[in-house]
Structures are given as C-alpha cells and as structure tokens.
Design a protein around this motif. Structure first.
Motif, PDB file in Angstrom:
ATOM      1  N   THR A 194      -5.799   4.482   0.531  1.00  0.00           N
ATOM      2  CA  THR A 194      -5.910   5.495   1.575  1.00  0.00           C
ATOM      3  C   THR A 194      -6.465   6.809   1.045  1.00  0.00           C
TER       4      THR A 194
ATOM      5  N   PRO B 174      -5.372   1.485   6.743  1.00  0.00           N
ATOM      6  CA  PRO B 174      -4.366   2.365   6.128  1.00  0.00           C
ATOM      7  C   PRO B 174      -4.491   3.811   6.607  1.00  0.00           C
TER       8      PRO B 174
ATOM      9  N   MET C  66      -0.407   9.374  -1.437  1.00  0.00           N
ATOM     10  CA  MET C  66      -0.006   9.154  -0.050  1.00  0.00           C
ATOM     11  C   MET C  66       1.475   9.412   0.192  1.00  0.00           C
TER      12      MET C  66
ATOM     13  N   PRO D 196       0.823  -1.210   0.000  1.00  0.00           N
ATOM     14  CA  PRO D 196       0.000   0.000   0.000  1.00  0.00           C
ATOM     15  C   PRO D 196       0.859   1.262   0.000  1.00  0.00           C
ATOM     16  N   THR D 197       0.356   2.286  -0.661  1.00  0.00           N
ATOM     17  CA  THR D 197       1.144   3.504  -0.786  1.00  0.00           C
ATOM     18  C   THR D 197       1.378   4.170   0.565  1.00  0.00           C
ATOM     19  N   VAL D 198       0.461   3.945   1.490  1.00  0.00           N
ATOM     20  CA  VAL D 198       0.638   4.572   2.801  1.00  0.00           C
ATOM     21  C   VAL D 198       1.884   4.018   3.490  1.00  0.00           C
TER      22      VAL D 198
ATOM     23  N   LEU E 132      -1.386  -4.903   8.491  1.00  0.00           N
ATOM     24  CA  LEU E 132      -1.947  -4.647   7.157  1.00  0.00           C
ATOM     25  C   LEU E 132      -1.266  -5.524   6.111  1.00  0.00           C
TER      26      LEU E 132
ATOM     27  N   GLY F 245      -5.618  -1.650   0.731  1.00  0.00           N
ATOM     28  CA  GLY F 245      -4.467  -0.784   0.969  1.00  0.00           C
ATOM     29  C   GLY F 245      -4.716   0.666   0.606  1.00  0.00           C
TER      30      GLY F 245
END
Lengths: 267, 457, 425
Positions: free
Chosen positions: C351, C378, B382, B277-279, C403, C349
C-alpha cells in the motif's frame, strides 16, 4: 550380505561384575531396523571396544547406552538396558541424571564456543557440583590434569576452546566429560578426526582412565581396539556377532565374519 | 495509444525478421555451404537487431518527449503566465494538457492557442516517432540481412548480446538504489537550503502545516524532526518488546521442542501472519486494538489517546513476530547438532542446552535478525499511518499519541502538493533519514548474519 | 573427585527438582509464545470475518412500483438520453409517500432518506433495458440506504441506532414485519466502482486496478528478475562489481517499501513524466520492489540445479548460453515461478508506495487500460477505513476478506507448484 537368521552371539557377551547390561536390544529408525537383538554386558572398570564395518550399528548401540538416541524423533529402542541393575529406559527415569552418570565423547571434537574454563565448568555448573568458585576451579584443574591438557592450557584458561588444535579439543571434550564425574564414559570413534600423535595421546589417556571409569569405545581402527581394550565386540549389519577378550578376537576369532573383518576382507 | 501500437508493430517486425533471417541462412545452407551456426541463430540475430534498437529508442523517446513538448508549449502561453512563477507555469501547462485531451473543466480562452499548438505538436511528434521507429527497425533488418553469410559467427554474436542483456537486468538493482538515493538526496538538498539541517535534525517542534497558510508565506513552519524520531523509536521499541521475546521463544520451541507434526502445522500458521498485508494490520490496529486499549485504560482510570503509540506498536509487534521467528529459526538451525549432542551428553536439560550452548552460539545471527526486524519496524508505514496519530508530541508515554517519520512522509505527500514547497521537500528529507538508517541497519545485519553462517558452513 | 560429603550422584539428584522446574518454565514460555502467535492469527481473522461477512449482503426494500410513463415524461420510443434525464427519483419518493403517508415536510425527508440514491438508478437501468416496462407495475427490490442496511443487519431488536430516529425505525419495523425489508447477496459490491454512498460502493474498480498494476509488475519483473538471477548465478565473475550488485539486491529486499514510493514520485512522475495514479506507474514501482524477491528466489532455484547437468551439456559441446537456456532454465523455472508468485503476492498487499504516486485518488470509473487513473484493493481498503460511516467499516472488512482470499489463492498456488514440480536429485 544380509542379516543372519536365528543368530546367537558367539563368545562371552556376559561378565561377572557388569556395570551396564543390555538384553535383546533392538533399534528402529521409523520402519527400518538398525539393531537386532543385541545382548551384551559391559563390566566395571573395563574398556570394551565395539568394532565392525561402517553402518553396522556400533555407534547406534553406543548411543542407546545413555539414551542419546532420544534426541532423534523417529528413533525407537526395544529390549532392556540396565545400569547397576536399574532399567534406564524405564519411563520414570530422567535422562539428565542418567547422562551425568554415563558421559559421552563424540567423533568430532565439539567444544562449546566458550572459554576453555567454561567448557569444563559447564557440566559441574549445571549439575550444581561445586559449592564455591574455589571448588569449581579445583574441578576444572583436576579434570584438565587427568585429561593431560593442564600443562598446555593452564596459562590460557579463558581463551576460547575452539582455538585449540584438534587433538587438544578432543582432550578438552574428554576433560569436560570427566568433570561431571561419570561412572561410564562412552566414546564414539574419538580419534577418527585426529592425527597419529594426537591419537596416541588419547589412547594413553583411555588406558589411565580405566582405573576409575568403565569405558565403551567405538572404533574403526582394529589396532586401536587391540591397544586400548580388554574385550572386543564385533558388530555386523546390526547384529552382535562375537564378543571375546581382545587378544582372542584378534588371534583366534570364533566366527567366520569376525575373521573376515579382521583380516581385512571387508571394512 | 501511439506507444502500444508502435510496440506491437515492432514486435511483428521482430517476428518477421526472425523468419527472414532463418530462411536466408537455410537458403545459404541449401547452396551447399557450411554454416558457422544454426539457421535459428541467424534468425535470432536478425530479430535482435530489428527489435532492440527501436524498443530502446522508444523508451528513451517516452522519457524525453514530455520535457521537450512542455518546453515548446511554454513559449505559446500568454505573456503574463510566462512571466509568472514556476508553479503558475506548471499549472497552466497541465491545464493545457487537460484541455487538449478534452477533459478540461475550466474554460480558458486565453489558453486556446496553446491548446491548438499542443494538439498540432503532438500529432507531428506521433508521426515523426512512428516514422523514425519503423525506419530504425527496417534498417536493422536490411543491415543484418546483408551481414548473413555462411562464415558469419551468428551464435557468438547472439550470445554476446544475450549476455549484455542479462548483465543489464542485474544492473537494475543498482540503478534502483541509485534512483532512491538520487531522488531523496536531491530533494533533501533543496530542503536544506530552506531549512537548516541542524534545525531539522535537532529541532523539537514539528508543524509543517503552517507553511500552507498563505498569510505566512515568509514563515516556513517548524521542521524540527526530533518528535518524529522519538515517536518512531517509541513505536518500534514497543513492537520489539512484543516481537523479539515471542518470536525468539517461538523459534526455540519449534526448533528444539516441538514434534515434527506440531512444527509442520505451527510454522506455516505463524508465517501466515507475515503474509497479511500491512493495511489489514493497520485496520485491525485502528478499529479493534486501539478501542480495546482505550477501554482498558479508562477502566483503570488512565488517560489513553485513541491513537495511542501502544496500539500501533502492539500490532506492529504482532506483524514482526513471524519475521523474528523465521530468521531466528534459520540461525538456530545453523548451530551444529554436535554442540547440542555435547551438551546433552553431559546431562544438560533441553533448556540448559538452549540457553547456555545454542543461544550463545547463535547470538550473532540472532542480533542480525533483530536488527533486520528493527529496520522493518522503523520503515513500516501503513500500521502507523492508520493507527498512530499526526500530532508530533515529544513524549515517551506509550498511551499518548505520537507520530512517526513514515506517517509524516505519507501525510506530506498524499493529496495535492505544490512541488518545491518546504512541506513536500521535508518528506524527502525524512525519506533520506529513513533510507540511510535502514540501509546501515540492513547492511550491518546482513554482514553479521553472513559472517555467522560462514562460521558453521 | 568430590570433596564434600555428598557423592556426585546425590548432588545431581539434588539439583534435579530445581532444574525440572526451570525446564518446565522454559518450555511453557515456548508454548505460550507459539500460542500467542496463533491466537493473534485467530483473533485477527475472526475480527475481520465478523466485521466483514455482512458486507456481502445488502438490505433491499421489495415493493411494487408503477413506472408511470406520464410522470416520467417517457413513451415507448424514448431514446436513452431521455431515459437518463427522467425523474425516477421523484417517482420513488412519490411511491413511498403514497405508501407511508408521512406527516409534514420533515417526516417526508426522513422517509426519503431510507432509500438509497442508487434506487432511481436501478429503475432507470431497468427501463433502459426494456422500454415495455413503462406504464406497468413491477416488483422491484430497491436498495436501502446504508443506515437502514446497518440497522436491519445488526441493530434491529437490540441496540440503539444513532442514525435513525423513532419514526423511521417505526416504519422500518412495519416493513420488516410485512416482509418487504430483506437482505440479499450484495452484487453491487462486486460490480460497482467506488462511491461516496456506502451502499453503492464496490470493489470492481479497485480489483481491476490491482489486476492491471500486477500485470505491469509481472510483465516487467519476471523477465528482468529471471535474467538478473541467471546472470548473477551463471555468468557473473566473482569480483567487486558482482559483490556490489549482490549487496544492493539484498539491501533492497529489506528497504522500507515507502522509499520505493519516493523514487516513483521523484523519478518516474516528476522526471520522466509518467502519469500519476495509473497502473503503469504503480506497476513500475512495484516492479522495483518485487525484483529483489524474484532475483533471490531465482538464484536459489538455479543453485538447486546440480552441476552435473551443466557439465553433461558442456561436455557435448554446448555453449554456456545454450547450457543455461536449454538445460538450467527449464529445470529452475518452477522454483523461479514460485518465487515470482510470492513476490506478486507481496506486491498485491502493498500500500505505502502507491500512496506516494497518487493511487489514492477517488476513482469511480473502472479503469480499462494501464494509463487510466485507478486505485488498487489495499489502497481502497485504506481509503474506506478512513470513512466515518459504519457501513464503510463493514465494506472495508469485506474488501479485506476479498484481498486475503486472493492472497490465499496465490500462496496456495505457489505451494502447490513447489510440491508438484519439486525435483529430487
């Protein structure tokens, strides 16, 4: 049909002045064996035709002669192949100069997506064969002339090679091969994608090229083998059944399988 | 939970209708008549006519009711609020809503009549809704029941409805695009009434925060977006400098050199990078990479911002590597083997074949892949929101802090917003620019790749 | 054909040294690129793991404390309300004051700050569950403050700690030697919602919110995605409209996710009045975002069903709809499910679009329904990563590990599903 136990090749697989010699060559694709114990000489300045039914291993054998099979991961070659007495499968041998000496023309014309000029100049450029632009121009012109294509394309050398007709494309590919000045040219069914007129032109060309080069040609057409070759080798299910002068193969074949094939009982 | 119980009720009715229809068809068949379709088709038809109209109406109702209720509510507000600005009315209405569900924090006796009214109104609406929905379902049952006859073409009718439903589903993609366009275009249009489009596109000063200050109600802040565009470009450029060579070379290595064992391990491993995930990348950029870069810079006597464009761009580049490599891998694999054979047959080395035959042949596809990657970098939010700064500096120094279009959209829209303020509207104007730019990039890139694929198919 | 004195063979041999070097270089670039990518992966995971694993343990102070019924003003028959109002905090302060004997007000305050605000809540819960504990002396492991936690887990013995002073560290060293300062598994991290106190902050609220959001996403996107894929692959006429729809889908797959957030804000929230910060609106936005993925993979799965099966069914007199629903769909379903899982993993994932629709709110309560305000994992990571406390950095990494764990599970499931149900025609 299955492979013949304890087979030895009929006829005259060997010759006095061999350019390429293959001894006990076997080829495996993973677990599967495609070629069984093939021994054959290819004489200097002769045209030898490799014939046989589909899947008999004639193309696979041809591709062993300049190690084109190296590009297939799972392919393994046993036995010995020598070019002018040097083992080409020696680990020390670099395939690059080898392939410069043993050129190849493929079944389907495969010009690069470049101009006609660049297609021909590609080999000389990578091998550093020309010192100057003038020299390169000369090589390009000569190659195209020898391939009998010069008059058709001399006005559009910078047009894309893919724009030519099928027969022209194949002659372009032959010209591209000649430009590297190889000693042996391998041709893998070079006319199978072409019409009869284009085929006739290529056959004529092969006849002319014999003066300077040793040529091995895989063909599906018995007529073509009869027209262009001096010797003919008949493959069957990965085995080399018979090698004899072409006239003899097509008139009085030694082996029953050869006879069955040329009389059209299978193919 | 009026909605959920109604939906459940309709679903139960739908199930019942199915059985009813099927049994009726069977009964007709038992009388010795030849049915046009199978009994289950009659059941399905009945279920569809029972369930679909009420569910659609319910959806529509859900969309309309809040509008209508609020309209009726405004009339109940004290006069001085009604005469106030739009924002005040909105505030009062939401207060009333909160009070009505008992979660209001502030005592507001003046709003009490409105609260009472709202509660009564909602009760009535709920009753009305339940009545209408259930009635509609039952009408569906009754009408279809009467239509079921031996020669009725139930199957074709069911199939026609099913086809319409399938068609409607595929139409959602178009609606989504229209929805995005409508939302950004409308708000952006409002924005351009307050700030000239020329100033927005070519102004070099960006400080929307000023508009927040009450004493500057006349001023609308500075909305020159050039620093944002420059910042976005800078960070995307850094990302591309990392991702394109690394991704392309990795794809070349994996498709032309690596043994199948290496490929079967390295390819999925690289693709994991794309699934993170980009976060997570943002966190990595802000807490690990940025301090390292800053430390390195300081040890070399350079002045590095703690939110440098370099940190964000670098990590974004890492994120995009697998994107570039898997797209390039696809286009490289589409180059016919015969071209490689032709080159090897002439005695070319692998690198000569790759550089002079494969890459030129794959070039259009690679260009398309890079364009898609650029579009991705521009739209990435993000990483920049966490690792890049908020200061709209107009600079091309990668060690400085810059801000991007997406960062500004996030900052302008997160938190308390007053709608209609140029500040919030500006976010939509930025969104419009972002959408249009990525749309053009994607469209052109997809066209190029498609054309390229057709060439070798 | 050669003019110069060298033969072709010599020229080729002469060029080989340069070409072999070029070949080696090129190959090196390739290896370096792959290694760089893998290195990034290792560094990223290593960094997160090294920062985050300590989030799963929590420092506690083991002590025996007397639940003085008189001090608390409670008896065995006290009702829950009375227990909630009782001064457990004072009791704990008193306990530690007696234990350490601090000097003056300032030291007292420093002492009290070593224990988490959650400690009184621990005692309160124990009494709520069992009134008979009142008046007894019980062994409890009280949660330490996050500064103590960080010191004990990371700084003890080597680093300077800016958050604690010499006196405090002196007490803690003493406790550590006595063995009353310990770490144990951080259960609170999994059962609590968000909190301003790092040692009390947990991810249960975020996980529940994620689950509800993904539930909405799945319930909407799977049927719609499958239906759209079926229509486009089996029924759509080859015309401009279909082409337009296809272009739209391909483009939406590449549109920045943040624009979906803008749509959610302007259309779902402002026009349709869907409540902000809820899994419902989050799920709606994520549905629109995942649909292209599901449709594209669904179409690929349908394409993989050989036409012979359709022809066989059509030949038996089945209608197009029957062919699709009886034959094509069951065969294509595994592939579609795989695509859906991958789409859901993407949604998990995501956000940026959720920030737009207010899922960044500070939500302490665990949401129970799709219309309750909530956040997702996230976004929780994003929120925590902004907090200055070191303990929050650790928790952020901990949440990232969780996550990533979910993502690994989902992707493994997709891969396994594909392997297991892969069909060779």
């Amino acid at each position: 049909m299955s492979i013949i136990e304890n087979h030895t090749t009929n006829g005259q697989p060997f010759c006095k002045d061999p350019k390429l010699t293959a001894r006990g060559v076997g080829v495996f694709y993973g677990e599967k064996q495609a070629i069984f114990d093939v021994s054959l000489d290819i004489g200097a300045n002769e045209v030898i035709a490799l014939i046989g039914p589909s899947g008999c291993g004639k193309s696979t054998f041809l591709r062993c002669l300049n190690r084109m099979n190296d590009t297939i991961d799972i392919c393994r070659v046993t036995g010995a192949i020598e070019l002018d007495g040097e083992d080409i499968y020696d680990p020390k041998v670099d395939v690059v100069p080898l392939r410069a000496r043993v050129g190849m023309v493929f079944q389907k014309p495969n010009p690069f997506p470049k101009s006609i000029y660049d297609n021909i100049a590609y080999g000389p450029r990578i091998h550093g064969l020309a010192q100057s632009r003038v020299e390169l121009d000369e090589i390009v012109e000569k190659s195209l002339q020898r391939a009998g294509l010069w008059n058709e394309v001399k006005d559009r050398l910078h047009a894309p090679g893919t724009g030519l007709s099928g027969g022209q494309q194949q002659r372009l590919c032959i010209a591209r091969t000649i430009a590297v000045d190889p000693e042996v040219i391998l041709m893998d069914e070079p006319c199978s994608a072409l019409d009869p007129i284009a085929t006739a032109k290529i056959e004529e060309l092969i006849d002319e090229l014999r003066e300077n080069y040793t040529i091995a040609i895989v063909t599906h057409s018995m007529q073509q083998a009869a027209r262009v070759s001096q010797r003919t080798a008949y493959f069957h299910l990965g085995q080399l059944i018979e090698v004899n002068p072409t006239d003899q193969v097509f008139t009085t074949p030694e082996h029953a399988l050869t006879e069955a094939y040329i009389t059209g009982r299978f193919g | 939970m009026n909605y959920s119980s109604l939906i459940i009720a309709v679903l139960i009715l739908l199930g019942g209708a199915y059985l009813l229809g099927r049994n009726r068809a069977r009964a007709i068949a038992n009388q010795g008549m030849k049915l046009h379709s199978l009994p289950t088709h009659y059941g399905a038809l009945m279920a569809l006519w029972t369930g679909l109209p009420p569910l659609l109406l319910l959806l529509l109702w859900g969309l309309m009711e809040p509008r209508i209720v609020d309209q009726l509510l405004v009339a109940q507000l004290p006069a001085h609020i009604q005469n106030g600005s739009g924002a005040e009315i909105q505030l009062a209405v939401s207060k009333v809503h909160n009070l009505a569900i008992g979660s209001g924090v502030s005592e507001a006796p003046e709003l009490q009549p409105a609260v009472k009214h709202l509660q009564a109104l909602q009760q009535r609406f709920d009753l009305l809704q339940a009545g209408v929905i259930l009635a509609l379902a039952l009408i569906g049952v009754a009408l279809t029941w009467r239509r079921i006859k031996a020669d009725m073409r139930a199957r074709s009718e069911v199939e026609r409805i099913v086809r319409y439903m399938l068609f409607a589903s595929s139409g959602i993609a178009v609606l989504t695009t229209l929805g995005i366009l409508a939302s950004v275009v409308y708000e952006a249009w409002l924005f351009f009434h307050k700030v000239s489009i020329f100033e927005f596109l070519f102004g070099t000063s960006w400080s929307p925060q000023i508009a927040l200050r009450a004493d500057q109600s006349g001023s609308s802040g500075d909305f020159g977006a050039v620093p944002l565009f420059a910042g976005t470009l800078l960070i995307s450029l850094i990302a591309m400098v990392i991702a394109v060579p690394v991704g392309l070379m990795a794809a070349i290595y994996l498709s032309e050199y690596a043994t199948s064992r290496v490929r079967s391990f390295a390819k999925p491993a690289l693709e994991i990078l794309a699934g993170i995930p980009t976060v997570v990348y943002g966190f990595f950029a802000a807490l690990t990479v940025a301090p390292i870069i800053r430390g390195l810079g300081e040890s070399m006597g350079l002045d590095v911002s703690s939110e440098s464009a370099l940190a964000a761009g670098l990590v974004m580049g890492i994120m995009i590597i697998p994107f570039v490599s898997s797209l390039s891998d696809d286009v490289i694999n589409a180059v016919p083997q015969s071209l490689r054979d032709g080159s090897y047959g002439l005695g070319a080395t692998r690198s000569e074949t790759v550089r002079q035959v494969v890459i030129p042949a794959a070039l259009p596809g690679i260009v398309g892949a890079v364009m898609l990657a650029v579009s991705r970098a521009i739209g990435e939010t993000m990483i920049v929101a966490m690792a890049a700064g908020l200061a709209a500096n107009l600079t091309f120094n990668p060690l400085d802090s810059v801000t991007t279009v997406t960062v500004q959209i996030v900052t302008l829209l997160v938190g308390d917003q007053e709608f209609d303020s140029p500040k919030t509207l500006a976010a939509f104007a930025l969104g419009l620019v972002l959408f249009l730019v990525t749309l053009v990039l994607n469209y052109v890139a997809l066209k190029i790749v498609q054309k390229y694929r057709e060439q070798y198919d | 054909m050669t003019k110069s004195s060298m033969t072709t063979r010599e020229k080729v041999e002469k060029s080989m040294k340069r070409r072999r070097a070029a070949e080696q270089r090129f190959r090196m670039y390739g290896v370096a690129s792959v290694l760089f990518g893998l290195l990034c992966l290792v560094v990223l995971f290593g960094d997160i793991l090294s920062k985050g694993t300590s989030a799963f343990s929590q420092t506690v102070i083991e002590t025996s404390i007397t639940l003085d019924a008189d001090y608390l003003g409670l008896d065995k028959n006290a009702d829950d309300q009375q227990v909630r109002l009782a001064n457990f905090e004072g009791l704990i302060k008193q306990h530690f004051k007696d234990m350490v004997q601090p000097d003056g007000r300032k030291e007292r305050r420093q002492l009290y700050s070593l224990v988490s605000a959650g400690a009184s809540w621990q005692l309160q819960n124990m009494v709520l569950n069992d009134r008979s504990l009142l008046g007894q002396t019980i062994e409890v492991a009280l949660i330490a403050d996050d500064d103590v936690d960080q010191w004990f887990k990371h700084d003890r013995g080597h680093a300077h700690n800016a958050m604690l002073n010499e006196t405090q560290i002196g007490w803690l060293e003493q406790w550590a030697e006595q063995g009353i300062l310990k770490t144990r598994f951080n259960t609170l991290f999994f059962v609590n919602g968000d909190s301003r106190e790092p040692e009390l902050a947990g991810i249960r609220g975020a996980i529940t919110g994620t689950f509800l959001t993904l539930l909405v996403t799945f319930l909407l996107s799977f049927p719609i995605g499958v239906a759209a894929a079926i229509y486009l692959e089996e029924f759509a006429p080859k015309n401009k409209i279909t082409e337009f729809v296809e272009i739209n889908i391909n483009n939406l797959a590449a549109v920045p996710s943040i624009t979906f957030g803008l749509l959610g804000l302007a259309i779902f929230i402002n026009i349709f009045g869907v409540a902000r910060s809820t899994p419902l609106v989050g799920g709606l936005v994520l549905t629109l975002m995942t649909l292209p993925t599901i449709i594209i993979s669904g179409r690929a799965a349908i394409k993989a069903v050989p036409p012979s099966i359709r022809e066989a069914a059509l030949g038996l007199g089945a209608s197009r709809v029957q062919v699709v629903f009886h034959h094509v769909l069951p065969l294509a379903l595994p592939g579609m499910l795989t695509g859906t899982i991958i789409g859901m993993a993407q949604a998990l994932g995501e956000t940026a679009p959720l920030l737009m629709i207010g899922m960044v709110a500070f939500v302490v309560d665990v949401p129970a329904f799709i219309s309750d305000p909530s956040t997702v994992l996230p976004v929780q990571i994003f929120l925590w990563s902004d907090s200055p406390e070191r303990a929050f950095t650790e928790r952020t990494s901990g949440a990232i590990i969780v996550l990533l764990g979910f993502l690994v599970i989902m992707n493994t499931a997709a891969v396994m599903l594909r392997r297991r149900l892969e069909r060779r025609w």
